[in-house]
Design an enzyme around this catalytic site. Structure first.
Site, PDB file in Angstrom:
ATOM      1  N   GLN A  16       0.599   4.273   8.771  1.00 53.31           N
ATOM      2  CA  GLN A  16       0.088   3.067   8.124  1.00 53.31           C
ATOM      3  C   GLN A  16      -0.342   2.047   9.181  1.00 53.31           C
ATOM      4  O   GLN A  16       0.443   1.682  10.051  1.00 53.31           O
ATOM      5  CB  GLN A  16       1.173   2.456   7.223  1.00 53.31           C
ATOM      6  CG  GLN A  16       0.711   1.246   6.438  1.00 53.31           C
ATOM      7  CD  GLN A  16      -0.314   1.606   5.372  1.00 53.31           C
ATOM      8  OE1 GLN A  16      -0.167   2.598   4.676  1.00 53.31           O
ATOM      9  NE2 GLN A  16      -1.357   0.806   5.262  1.00 53.31           N
ATOM     10  N   PRO A  49     -10.237  -6.174  -7.468  1.00 56.61           N
ATOM     11  CA  PRO A  49      -9.555  -4.903  -7.141  1.00 56.61           C
ATOM     12  C   PRO A  49      -9.708  -3.885  -8.272  1.00 56.61           C
ATOM     13  O   PRO A  49     -10.261  -4.196  -9.310  1.00 56.61           O
ATOM     14  CB  PRO A  49      -8.108  -5.356  -6.989  1.00 56.61           C
ATOM     15  CG  PRO A  49      -7.974  -6.510  -7.939  1.00 56.61           C
ATOM     16  CD  PRO A  49      -9.303  -7.232  -7.890  1.00 56.61           C
ATOM     17  N   TYR A  96       0.827  -1.207   0.000  1.00 59.24           N
ATOM     18  CA  TYR A  96       0.000   0.000   0.000  1.00 59.24           C
ATOM     19  C   TYR A  96       0.864   1.262   0.000  1.00 59.24           C
ATOM     20  O   TYR A  96       0.577   2.238  -0.717  1.00 59.24           O
ATOM     21  CB  TYR A  96      -0.917   0.027   1.230  1.00 59.24           C
ATOM     22  CG  TYR A  96      -1.880  -1.144   1.307  1.00 59.24           C
ATOM     23  CD1 TYR A  96      -2.426  -1.695   0.154  1.00 59.24           C
ATOM     24  CD2 TYR A  96      -2.234  -1.687   2.531  1.00 59.24           C
ATOM     25  CE1 TYR A  96      -3.307  -2.770   0.226  1.00 59.24           C
ATOM     26  CE2 TYR A  96      -3.109  -2.762   2.614  1.00 59.24           C
ATOM     27  CZ  TYR A  96      -3.644  -3.305   1.447  1.00 59.24           C
ATOM     28  OH  TYR A  96      -4.507  -4.356   1.517  1.00 59.24           O
ATOM     29  N   ILE A  97       1.940   1.236   0.798  1.00 56.30           N
ATOM     30  CA  ILE A  97       2.819   2.417   0.869  1.00 56.30           C
ATOM     31  C   ILE A  97       3.479   2.670  -0.483  1.00 56.30           C
ATOM     32  O   ILE A  97       3.563   3.817  -0.945  1.00 56.30           O
ATOM     33  CB  ILE A  97       3.874   2.225   1.983  1.00 56.30           C
ATOM     34  CG1 ILE A  97       3.194   2.297   3.357  1.00 56.30           C
ATOM     35  CG2 ILE A  97       4.981   3.266   1.881  1.00 56.30           C
ATOM     36  CD1 ILE A  97       4.052   1.820   4.493  1.00 56.30           C
ATOM     37  N   SER A  99      22.142  46.469  27.909  1.00 56.74           N
ATOM     38  CA  SER A  99      21.238  45.319  27.991  1.00 56.74           C
ATOM     39  C   SER A  99      19.787  45.753  27.836  1.00 56.74           C
ATOM     40  O   SER A  99      18.999  45.113  27.128  1.00 56.74           O
ATOM     41  CB  SER A  99      21.420  44.597  29.334  1.00 56.74           C
ATOM     42  OG  SER A  99      22.728  44.093  29.457  1.00 56.74           O
ATOM     43  N   ASP A 143      -5.221  11.585   6.484  1.00 54.89           N
ATOM     44  CA  ASP A 143      -6.001  10.348   6.515  1.00 54.89           C
ATOM     45  C   ASP A 143      -7.352  10.558   7.202  1.00 54.89           C
ATOM     46  O   ASP A 143      -8.224   9.686   7.133  1.00 54.89           O
ATOM     47  CB  ASP A 143      -5.217   9.260   7.257  1.00 54.89           C
ATOM     48  CG  ASP A 143      -4.978   8.034   6.385  1.00 54.89           C
ATOM     49  OD1 ASP A 143      -5.431   8.040   5.221  1.00 54.89           O
ATOM     50  OD2 ASP A 143      -4.344   7.078   6.860  1.00 54.89           O
ATOM     51  N   LYS A 161       1.195   4.441  -2.782  1.00 58.57           N
ATOM     52  CA  LYS A 161       1.051   5.859  -2.434  1.00 58.57           C
ATOM     53  C   LYS A 161       2.291   6.653  -2.860  1.00 58.57           C
ATOM     54  O   LYS A 161       2.169   7.773  -3.386  1.00 58.57           O
ATOM     55  CB  LYS A 161       0.799   5.995  -0.927  1.00 58.57           C
ATOM     56  CG  LYS A 161      -0.555   5.420  -0.513  1.00 58.57           C
ATOM     57  CD  LYS A 161      -0.634   5.151   0.983  1.00 58.57           C
ATOM     58  CE  LYS A 161      -1.932   4.409   1.316  1.00 58.57           C
ATOM     59  NZ  LYS A 161      -2.017   3.981   2.721  1.00 58.57           N
ATOM     60  N   ARG A 207     -19.312  -0.215  10.219  1.00 60.58           N
ATOM     61  CA  ARG A 207     -19.356   0.899  11.165  1.00 60.58           C
ATOM     62  C   ARG A 207     -17.961   1.274  11.689  1.00 60.58           C
ATOM     63  O   ARG A 207     -17.821   1.908  12.728  1.00 60.58           O
ATOM     64  CB  ARG A 207     -20.268   0.533  12.340  1.00 60.58           C
ATOM     65  CG  ARG A 207     -19.946  -0.819  12.950  1.00 60.58           C
ATOM     66  CD  ARG A 207     -20.970  -1.255  13.981  1.00 60.58           C
ATOM     67  NE  ARG A 207     -20.747  -2.645  14.386  1.00 60.58           N
ATOM     68  CZ  ARG A 207     -21.494  -3.293  15.265  1.00 60.58           C
ATOM     69  NH1 ARG A 207     -22.531  -2.689  15.813  1.00 60.58           N
ATOM     70  NH2 ARG A 207     -21.231  -4.548  15.572  1.00 60.58           N
ATOM     71  N   SER A 208     -16.921   0.865  10.970  1.00 61.95           N
ATOM     72  CA  SER A 208     -15.560   1.210  11.412  1.00 61.95           C
ATOM     73  C   SER A 208     -15.334   2.706  11.277  1.00 61.95           C
ATOM     74  O   SER A 208     -15.984   3.387  10.460  1.00 61.95           O
ATOM     75  CB  SER A 208     -14.525   0.462  10.572  1.00 61.95           C
ATOM     76  OG  SER A 208     -14.420   1.032   9.279  1.00 61.95           O
ATOM     77  N   PRO A 257      30.456  54.138  35.960  1.00 60.25           N
ATOM     78  CA  PRO A 257      30.396  52.877  36.726  1.00 60.25           C
ATOM     79  C   PRO A 257      28.974  52.344  36.884  1.00 60.25           C
ATOM     80  O   PRO A 257      28.796  51.186  37.275  1.00 60.25           O
ATOM     81  CB  PRO A 257      30.985  53.275  38.094  1.00 60.25           C
ATOM     82  CG  PRO A 257      31.849  54.460  37.813  1.00 60.25           C
ATOM     83  CD  PRO A 257      31.149  55.204  36.717  1.00 60.25           C
ATOM     84  N   LEU A 258      27.955  53.146  36.570  1.00 58.99           N
ATOM     85  CA  LEU A 258      26.567  52.713  36.712  1.00 58.99           C
ATOM     86  C   LEU A 258      26.062  51.962  35.487  1.00 58.99           C
ATOM     87  O   LEU A 258      25.011  51.321  35.544  1.00 58.99           O
ATOM     88  CB  LEU A 258      25.658  53.933  36.960  1.00 58.99           C
ATOM     89  CG  LEU A 258      26.053  54.837  38.134  1.00 58.99           C
ATOM     90  CD1 LEU A 258      25.093  56.015  38.230  1.00 58.99           C
ATOM     91  CD2 LEU A 258      26.072  54.050  39.433  1.00 58.99           C
TER      92      LEU A 258
END
Length: 893
Positions: A58, A230, A10-11, A345, A83, A14, A131-132, A339-340
């Site tokens: 899959q 098929p 199947y893969i 930043s 899917d 695809k 019903r899946s 110095p301050l």
């Protein structure tokens, strides 16, 4: 997962279909030993990858380990679930949100087949057998929302033939060979057979053939349309998978702008007067760091979470994004400060908040990690200030992810190895040393890899420990360190002035082998400088091996590799090499990584953080990094050392200036930390400002000397007048700045740096002809003289005797072609902190020169300084406390 033949078939179908129509499709194959966690990790990576528009898992999952299929299918991001099997997509389908979900490919293919007949579905009676959740249930919903009247049947339906006989449209997915008979079917019905069953057939080579759930030969006589098996529903299912993938790509392109982050910014609630930094930090709820990581395009497996607000980023992101163009590279520096400090930043953070939260550009800040020394000493934290901070500031200013602790451990391992090796060499014979260094294990002696490297360095091309001569054994086991040449000191991330000079080895067990030594602060360790300049784990390890710790009595350099500690250092430092991810107050991303001293080292955050950030922002984005101290130190080293090694080329220099500092340079009284400012600094004085602009002019010239456009950010304080600020802007432009703007980001956040951000955007488009100041092949003295004359304004340099000896030694040892990292005061362009403005004509004294060979530079010592600061009378820790109930950190950083 696994290797089932039917799954592979199947893969392959695809993959073939995708190739035929130009979809890039890949098969990720996990072994049948894969665990549920392995599958979920793979899914998480695909969910995060913007280059993947859809993927399928899959089924069935062919693993030896128990795997919850429901959990796996629901882990697929709904927007990539082509899917249509996740509960979210199933729920949207059941509600009728057909335009906002992915429909399972088989039902979708069945609907397409029905449409191809030309028969209208609306008003028809439809029967679905099965019903899946893969076919039956979604088929029911799909027919229902296309206005058919739908009945769902299954193997337990007692009146199945009767129900089938009523169907205008019949879809069968029961998984039972030829269960539906032809005579049951209503004449003229549309029959869709989704079954694939194998029945015995002796005429086939395989002994079996494939049939559907419907007895085809009899059913085709009554149906108006019927799918063969098929070759019917199967190919259409594959086609629908391709169609859903295309739809996903279309949705992605409609929703996302290529290269643009989808990022949530935090709205600031500004208050006047501006509260304390810690109060502001606590008032803003940081985003979960994994959200920040996702917003900037990092994948889950590239991020290691350290709690909710910080994370490390894997270096693998560089390989993933290797073909992505870099963004614009901006360095923030300053004039010679008081110095301050003048707010580099704060300006760095304000600029990125403006570019990101207000101009919606991809932007990263890259800043240094602060040391515990200044945090608990006199300076406090380094997270920025006001409404321009890295948050949470207590996390930023304290342990973060433990990098500095790892550096302490690694550095002190080297220190311990030096003294232990000297002790053992002084107390043991050559053979005893050799027997311990190369022990016999189960009768076999073997050199380790690091010992083989030492042998090669000595020119001994032997690999058999039994083959060395006595002379070779002697050379191998004896480093013969001259104690007077040891440059490697122990370190501690605390301002402990009483460790500046110590005596070690006083225990009776050391047999009188004592010596004078000292402790430095951790961030001054060469290991920190190596971390900041390395471009990967392998490069970091090689740099560790090259670190010179002393010289032998014959004048040969002794390295960490000679000591045998290189591998151990790499193990201790393996996590530190990953940049730390945090965020600003307004939700823009920040890398906090490395914090080398800005005098005896280069004072810049890591090369790796910058490289990763430049890839993440993309070609139209910005990375803003900060260089320590004034432009004559931090910026010069950023260019001549960091950019030289990284290969990165800056686009813009942001030069931070303040009226306060310029008044000091204009002749104002001394500025002292902890002492109120004299009135000259709180009242308008245009004459002082104008005179002090000599320093601003020189620093602009210094930046332009490297060929990079300069934008001056005038960081406004509440005591500054409009006339003073305007005067600075005017002088900056006249001195050659690309632009100069007033900034109020401390009080207003990113909004207050909008003019600066726009100026930086314009400057980044201007020509940048970056060039280095010197060629490393020049003699050591010539390189020092170039920096002194061109950057500082000195007339010449003077090498004191100790420095002259080091020039000869390092040239002889082969280190003469390393870049220069000047260690001088940051409070003046000269060596004298009392000389303000832009002094000229002075002679720069070089009292000594030392080598950081692993990091890759020589550092001349100019004047006097200590690498272990002392605690002031009233340290910052007086204001820091912990709430025992909430666990919150209180006080000032």
């Amino acid at each position: 997962v696994g290797n089932r033949d039917d799954s592979n078939l199947y893969i392959n179908m695809k993959l073939k279909a995708a190739a035929e129509i130009g979809i890039s499709a890949n098969h990720i194959k996990l072994p049948n030993t894969a665990t549920e966690a392995d599958v979920l990790k793979c899914i998480a990576s695909l969910n995060a990858d913007p280059a993947v528009h859809g993927f399928i898992v899959q089924l069935p999952l062919d693993s030896d380990k128990p795997i919850n299929t429901e959990k796996i299918t629901n882990a697929v991001a709904p927007e990539k679930d082509v899917d249509g099997l996740s509960s979210i997509n199933a729920g949207k389908l059941s509600r009728g949100d057909l335009g906002d979900c992915f429909i399972p490919c088989t039902p979708k293919g069945c609907m397409e087949l029905i449409r191809q007949t030309g028969v209208q579905v609306a008003g028809k009676r439809a029967v679905v057998i099965g019903r899946s959740k893969i076919v039956g249930a979604p088929m029911h919903d799909l027919l229902l929302w296309n206005n058919a009247t739908v009945t769902t049947c299954h193997s337990k339906t007692s009146t199945l033939a009767e129900e089938v006989g009523k169907a205008d449209i019949l879809v069968v997915a029961a998984g039972r060979a030829e269960m539906v008979k032809g005579e049951w079917i209503k004449p003229g019905a549309i029959v869709i057979d989704c079954g694939i069953n194998h029945v015995p057939d002796s005429t086939k080579a395989s002994g079996k053939r494939v049939v559907g759930d419907v007895a085809y030969n009899s059913a085709k006589e009554k149906a108006s349309f019927i799918t063969p098996v098929p070759g019917g529903v199967g190919p259409m299912t594959v086609a629908m998978l391709m169609q859903s993938t295309v739809e996903s790509a279309q949705r992605f392109l409609e929703k996302f702008q290529p290269g643009k982050w989808t990022i949530q910014y935090n709205q600031l609630t500004l208050r006047m007067p501006v509260p304390s930094d810690i109060e502001i930090s606590k008032s803003c709820m940081p985003k979960p760091i994994e959200q920040v990581a996702k917003e900037v395009g990092l994948f889950p497996d590239e991020v290691e979470l350290y709690g909710q607000t910080k994370a490390k980023v894997q270096l693998s992101v560089l390989k993933r994004l290797q073909n992505q163009p870099d963004g614009k590279y901006v360095v923030v520096t300053g004039i010679t400060p008081t110095p301050l400090g003048e707010g580099k930043s704060t300006t760095t953070v304000g600029l990125v908040q403006a570019l990101g939260a207000h101009l919606h550009q991809n932007v990263f800040a890259c800043v240094r990690q602060p040391s515990q020394g200044p945090t608990f000493g006199i300076k406090g934290g380094a997270a920025g200030g006001g409404y321009c901070q890295v948050i949470p500031m207590e996390e930023f200013n304290l342990h973060l992810t433990g990098d500095i602790h790892a550096i302490t451990a690694a550095n002190n391992l080297v220190a311990a190895a030096i003294d232990a090796r000297m002790f053992h060499e002084l107390t043991q014979s050559d053979q005893a040393l050799y027997n311990r260094l190369v022990p016999s294990v189960n009768g076999v002696r073997k050199f380790s890899d690091i010992q083989l490297r030492r042998l090669q360095k000595l020119g001994i091309n032997k690999t058999d420990p039994m083959a060395l001569t006595k002379e070779e054994v002697n050379a191998f086991v004896r480093l013969d360190i001259d104690p007077g040449t040891i440059t490697w000191q122990r370190v501690l991330d605390t301002n402990d002035r009483f460790l500046r000079k110590i005596t070690i080895g006083q225990s009776v067990t050391e047999k009188g082998f004592s010596r004078t030594a000292q402790f430095d602060i951790t961030v001054s360790s060469e290991i920190m400088a190596v971390l900041a300049l390395a471009d990967g784990l392998d490069d970091m390890k090689k740099r560790f091996g090259r670190m010179v710790v002393a010289s032998s009595k014959k004048g040969q350099p002794v390295t960490a590799d000679d000591l045998g500690v290189t591998g151990a250092l790499a193990v201790l430092m393996k996590d530190t090499v990953k940049p730390n991810l945090m965020q600003t107050l307004e939700g823009t991303p920040v890398f906090v990584h490395a914090g080398p001293f800005a005098n005896i080292a280069h004072g810049n955050s890591s090369v790796l953080a910058d490289k990763i950030a430049l890839k993440l922002v993309g070609k139209d984005g910005f990375v803003v990094t900060e260089a320590g101290f004034g432009a004559d130190i931090g910026m010069e080293k950023f260019f001549n050392i960091k950019c030289r090694y990284s290969g990165l080329r800056p686009h813009v220099v942001v030069l931070v200036a303040t009226v306060r500092a310029l008044k000091m340079h204009g002749g104002g009284p001394a500025v002292t930390a902890g002492v109120p400012l004299p009135k000259e600094y709180t009242e308008e004085n245009l004459q002082l400002v104008a005179k002090g602009c000599s320093n601003l002019n020189k620093q602009i010239q210094n930046a332009r000397m490297f060929g990079v456009p300069v934008v001056v950010a005038v960081n406004a304080f509440k005591t500054d007048t409009k006339a003073e600020l305007a005067l600075v802007v005017q002088h900056a432009k006249e001195a050659g700045a690309f632009d100069a703007v007033e900034c109020t980001h401390w009080a207003e956040g990113g909004k207050g740096a909008l003019a600066l951000a726009r100026a930086v955007q314009r400057a980044s488009q201007a020509p940048s002809n970056f060039k280095l100041l010197y060629n490393v092949e020049l003699p050591i003295v010539d390189k020092i003289r170039l920096i002194a004359q061109q950057v500082y304004g000195a007339r010449d340099i003077e090498l004191l005797p100790e420095a002259q000896e080091k020039v000869a030694l390092y040239t002889k040892q082969g280190f003469g072609n390393l870049p220069i990292c000047m260690a001088k005061t940051h409070l003046s362009l000269s060596h004298d902190p009392e000389q303000k403005g832009a002094p000229t004509g002075f002679v720069l004294p070089i009292r000594d020169i030392r080598a950081s060979v692993g990091a890759g530079f020589l550092y001349p010592l100019v004047g006097t300084m200590s690498t272990m600061p002392g605690l002031p009378t009233r340290p910052c820790f007086y204001d820091i406390d912990l709430d025992p109930v909430s666990g919150e950190v209180n006080g000032l950083f």
